[in-house]
Design a protein around this motif. Sequence first.
Motif, PDB file in Angstrom:
ATOM      1  N   GLN A 144      13.345  52.676 -31.015  1.00 45.97           N
ATOM      2  CA  GLN A 144      14.346  53.349 -30.195  1.00 45.97           C
ATOM      3  C   GLN A 144      13.945  53.278 -28.725  1.00 45.97           C
ATOM      4  OE1 GLN A 144      17.151  54.441 -31.411  1.00 45.97           O
ATOM      5  NE2 GLN A 144      16.588  54.038 -33.507  1.00 45.97           N
ATOM      6  N   ASP A 145      14.913  53.284 -27.825  1.00 43.96           N
ATOM      7  CA  ASP A 145      14.646  53.196 -26.396  1.00 43.96           C
ATOM      8  C   ASP A 145      13.739  54.313 -25.900  1.00 43.96           C
ATOM      9  OD1 ASP A 145      16.130  50.896 -26.129  1.00 43.96           O
ATOM     10  OD2 ASP A 145      17.960  51.946 -25.582  1.00 43.96           O
ATOM     11  N   GLU A 146      13.900  55.524 -26.450  1.00 40.65           N
ATOM     12  CA  GLU A 146      13.082  56.647 -26.006  1.00 40.65           C
ATOM     13  C   GLU A 146      11.609  56.419 -26.357  1.00 40.65           C
ATOM     14  OE1 GLU A 146      15.547  57.665 -28.681  1.00 40.65           O
ATOM     15  OE2 GLU A 146      16.983  57.217 -27.106  1.00 40.65           O
ATOM     16  N   ALA A 147      11.356  55.786 -27.485  1.00 35.16           N
ATOM     17  CA  ALA A 147       9.989  55.577 -27.943  1.00 35.16           C
ATOM     18  C   ALA A 147       9.243  54.557 -27.097  1.00 35.16           C
ATOM     19  CB  ALA A 147       9.987  55.142 -29.403  1.00 35.16           C
ATOM     20  N   ILE A 148       9.958  53.625 -26.480  1.00 38.27           N
ATOM     21  CA  ILE A 148       9.288  52.587 -25.697  1.00 38.27           C
ATOM     22  C   ILE A 148       9.543  52.710 -24.200  1.00 38.27           C
ATOM     23  CG2 ILE A 148       9.227  50.943 -27.599  1.00 38.27           C
ATOM     24  CD1 ILE A 148      11.624  49.542 -26.298  1.00 38.27           C
ATOM     25  N   ALA A 149      10.171  53.778 -23.759  1.00 33.37           N
ATOM     26  CA  ALA A 149      10.495  53.945 -22.347  1.00 33.37           C
ATOM     27  C   ALA A 149       9.246  54.034 -21.477  1.00 33.37           C
ATOM     28  CB  ALA A 149      11.362  55.181 -22.148  1.00 33.37           C
ATOM     29  N   ASN A 150       8.142  54.517 -22.022  1.00 36.81           N
ATOM     30  CA  ASN A 150       6.915  54.682 -21.239  1.00 36.81           C
ATOM     31  C   ASN A 150       5.954  53.511 -21.395  1.00 36.81           C
ATOM     32  OD1 ASN A 150       7.777  57.171 -20.315  1.00 36.81           O
ATOM     33  ND2 ASN A 150       6.870  58.262 -22.033  1.00 36.81           N
ATOM     34  N   GLN A 185      -7.441  45.203 -13.353  1.00 38.54           N
ATOM     35  CA  GLN A 185      -8.700  44.498 -13.173  1.00 38.54           C
ATOM     36  C   GLN A 185      -8.541  43.007 -13.443  1.00 38.54           C
ATOM     37  OE1 GLN A 185     -11.503  46.574 -15.693  1.00 38.54           O
ATOM     38  NE2 GLN A 185     -11.741  48.238 -14.210  1.00 38.54           N
ATOM     39  N   GLY A 186      -7.401  42.456 -13.051  1.00 44.14           N
ATOM     40  CA  GLY A 186      -7.142  41.029 -13.197  1.00 44.14           C
ATOM     41  C   GLY A 186      -6.731  40.594 -14.591  1.00 44.14           C
ATOM     42  N   LYS A 187      -6.534  41.529 -15.502  1.00 45.50           N
ATOM     43  CA  LYS A 187      -6.151  41.227 -16.887  1.00 45.50           C
ATOM     44  C   LYS A 187      -4.756  41.767 -17.166  1.00 45.50           C
ATOM     45  CE  LYS A 187     -10.405  39.947 -17.542  1.00 45.50           C
ATOM     46  NZ  LYS A 187     -10.753  38.553 -17.360  1.00 45.50           N
ATOM     47  N   SER A 188      -3.919  40.958 -17.806  1.00 50.43           N
ATOM     48  CA  SER A 188      -2.586  41.404 -18.193  1.00 50.43           C
ATOM     49  C   SER A 188      -2.702  42.203 -19.485  1.00 50.43           C
ATOM     50  CB  SER A 188      -1.661  40.215 -18.424  1.00 50.43           C
ATOM     51  OG  SER A 188      -1.467  39.515 -17.226  1.00 50.43           O
ATOM     52  N   MET A 189      -1.975  43.304 -19.539  1.00 51.98           N
ATOM     53  CA  MET A 189      -2.024  44.155 -20.722  1.00 51.98           C
ATOM     54  C   MET A 189      -0.744  44.957 -20.875  1.00 51.98           C
ATOM     55  SD  MET A 189      -5.005  46.724 -19.363  1.00 51.98           S
ATOM     56  CE  MET A 189      -6.150  45.385 -19.160  1.00 51.98           C
ATOM     57  N   TYR A 190      -0.535  45.417 -22.084  1.00 50.24           N
ATOM     58  CA  TYR A 190       0.599  46.243 -22.447  1.00 50.24           C
ATOM     59  C   TYR A 190       0.066  47.664 -22.580  1.00 50.24           C
ATOM     60  CZ  TYR A 190       5.118  46.933 -24.828  1.00 50.24           C
ATOM     61  OH  TYR A 190       6.382  47.326 -25.183  1.00 50.24           O
ATOM     62  N   VAL A 191       0.627  48.598 -21.791  1.00 46.31           N
ATOM     63  CA  VAL A 191       0.121  49.968 -21.759  1.00 46.31           C
ATOM     64  C   VAL A 191       1.243  50.967 -22.007  1.00 46.31           C
ATOM     65  CG1 VAL A 191      -1.747  49.395 -20.160  1.00 46.31           C
ATOM     66  CG2 VAL A 191       0.429  50.185 -19.254  1.00 46.31           C
ATOM     67  N   GLU A 192       0.837  52.196 -22.335  1.00 50.24           N
ATOM     68  CA  GLU A 192       1.782  53.291 -22.499  1.00 50.24           C
ATOM     69  C   GLU A 192       1.361  54.424 -21.577  1.00 50.24           C
ATOM     70  OE1 GLU A 192       3.935  55.771 -26.043  1.00 50.24           O
ATOM     71  OE2 GLU A 192       1.897  55.076 -26.385  1.00 50.24           O
ATOM     72  N   GLN A 193       2.306  54.916 -20.768  1.00 49.11           N
ATOM     73  CA  GLN A 193       2.013  56.026 -19.877  1.00 49.11           C
ATOM     74  C   GLN A 193       2.088  57.328 -20.656  1.00 49.11           C
ATOM     75  OE1 GLN A 193       4.483  56.290 -16.421  1.00 49.11           O
ATOM     76  NE2 GLN A 193       3.067  57.662 -15.385  1.00 49.11           N
ATOM     77  N   LYS A 194       1.023  58.121 -20.565  1.00 48.45           N
ATOM     78  CA  LYS A 194       0.949  59.403 -21.264  1.00 48.45           C
ATOM     79  C   LYS A 194       1.569  60.502 -20.411  1.00 48.45           C
ATOM     80  CE  LYS A 194      -1.024  57.911 -24.886  1.00 48.45           C
ATOM     81  NZ  LYS A 194      -0.286  57.919 -26.121  1.00 48.45           N
ATOM     82  N   GLU A 195       1.746  61.670 -21.008  1.00 47.95           N
ATOM     83  CA  GLU A 195       2.379  62.798 -20.312  1.00 47.95           C
ATOM     84  C   GLU A 195       1.591  63.245 -19.094  1.00 47.95           C
ATOM     85  OE1 GLU A 195       3.195  65.939 -23.063  1.00 47.95           O
ATOM     86  OE2 GLU A 195       4.454  64.667 -24.323  1.00 47.95           O
ATOM     87  N   ASP A 196       0.256  63.100 -19.128  1.00 46.33           N
ATOM     88  CA  ASP A 196      -0.571  63.518 -17.991  1.00 46.33           C
ATOM     89  C   ASP A 196      -0.634  62.466 -16.882  1.00 46.33           C
ATOM     90  OD1 ASP A 196      -2.169  61.601 -19.139  1.00 46.33           O
ATOM     91  OD2 ASP A 196      -3.914  62.899 -19.420  1.00 46.33           O
ATOM     92  N   GLY A 197       0.083  61.345 -17.039  1.00 50.43           N
ATOM     93  CA  GLY A 197       0.129  60.303 -16.024  1.00 50.43           C
ATOM     94  C   GLY A 197      -0.886  59.185 -16.237  1.00 50.43           C
ATOM     95  N   SER A 198      -1.785  59.339 -17.188  1.00 44.43           N
ATOM     96  CA  SER A 198      -2.768  58.291 -17.467  1.00 44.43           C
ATOM     97  C   SER A 198      -2.111  57.189 -18.296  1.00 44.43           C
ATOM     98  CB  SER A 198      -3.973  58.872 -18.210  1.00 44.43           C
ATOM     99  OG  SER A 198      -3.584  59.361 -19.470  1.00 44.43           O
ATOM    100  N   TYR A 199      -2.794  56.056 -18.387  1.00 48.78           N
ATOM    101  CA  TYR A 199      -2.289  54.924 -19.147  1.00 48.78           C
ATOM    102  C   TYR A 199      -3.234  54.599 -20.288  1.00 48.78           C
ATOM    103  CZ  TYR A 199       1.074  54.090 -15.441  1.00 48.78           C
ATOM    104  OH  TYR A 199       2.100  54.217 -14.563  1.00 48.78           O
ATOM    105  N   GLN A 200      -2.669  54.370 -21.475  1.00 53.45           N
ATOM    106  CA  GLN A 200      -3.458  54.007 -22.646  1.00 53.45           C
ATOM    107  C   GLN A 200      -3.168  52.549 -22.983  1.00 53.45           C
ATOM    108  OE1 GLN A 200      -2.511  56.119 -26.247  1.00 53.45           O
ATOM    109  NE2 GLN A 200      -4.443  55.558 -27.192  1.00 53.45           N
ATOM    110  N   LEU A 201      -4.221  51.773 -23.158  1.00 50.91           N
ATOM    111  CA  LEU A 201      -4.094  50.360 -23.484  1.00 50.91           C
ATOM    112  C   LEU A 201      -3.582  50.179 -24.907  1.00 50.91           C
ATOM    113  CD1 LEU A 201      -4.615  47.366 -22.825  1.00 50.91           C
ATOM    114  CD2 LEU A 201      -6.962  47.716 -23.582  1.00 50.91           C
ATOM    115  N   LEU A 202      -2.495  49.428 -25.052  1.00 52.70           N
ATOM    116  CA  LEU A 202      -1.935  49.138 -26.362  1.00 52.70           C
ATOM    117  C   LEU A 202      -2.314  47.737 -26.821  1.00 52.70           C
ATOM    118  CD1 LEU A 202       1.664  50.573 -25.922  1.00 52.70           C
ATOM    119  CD2 LEU A 202      -0.288  51.658 -27.043  1.00 52.70           C
ATOM    120  N   GLN A 203      -2.260  46.766 -25.885  1.00 53.60           N
ATOM    121  CA  GLN A 203      -2.504  45.378 -26.265  1.00 53.60           C
ATOM    122  C   GLN A 203      -2.981  44.600 -25.051  1.00 53.60           C
ATOM    123  OE1 GLN A 203       1.061  43.410 -27.572  1.00 53.60           O
ATOM    124  NE2 GLN A 203      -0.038  41.686 -28.466  1.00 53.60           N
ATOM    125  N   LEU A 204      -4.064  43.860 -25.211  1.00 49.87           N
ATOM    126  CA  LEU A 204      -4.568  42.970 -24.176  1.00 49.87           C
ATOM    127  C   LEU A 204      -3.869  41.630 -24.322  1.00 49.87           C
ATOM    128  CD1 LEU A 204      -6.623  42.358 -21.916  1.00 49.87           C
ATOM    129  CD2 LEU A 204      -8.231  41.686 -23.708  1.00 49.87           C
TER     130      LEU A 204
END
Length: 68
Positions: free
Chosen positions: A16-22, A29-48
């Motif tokens: 669903q769009d809501e689930a992937i909006a963040n 650091q020069g590496k492409s990655m797929y991340v998810e923004q958390k409620e506190d504003g930090s980013y969690q790495l999902l996929q390198l």
Amino acid sequence: MILYTPLSQEEIFPQQDEAIANRHCVVFQGKSMYVEQKEDGSYQLLQLLSTDPHDFMNDSYSPGTILS
């Protein structure tokens, strides 16, 4: 049906769009990655996203890592 693709299941069959909006593709650091923004504003790495096998041996790029 079998799909031979380098894409993840989520990219082929998006949630669903809501689930992937963040979720975002970023360069950190020069590496492409797929991340998810958390409620506190930090980013969690999902996929390198890399073609260098050595990048996957680096613990700082493990899925679930909070980027700072």
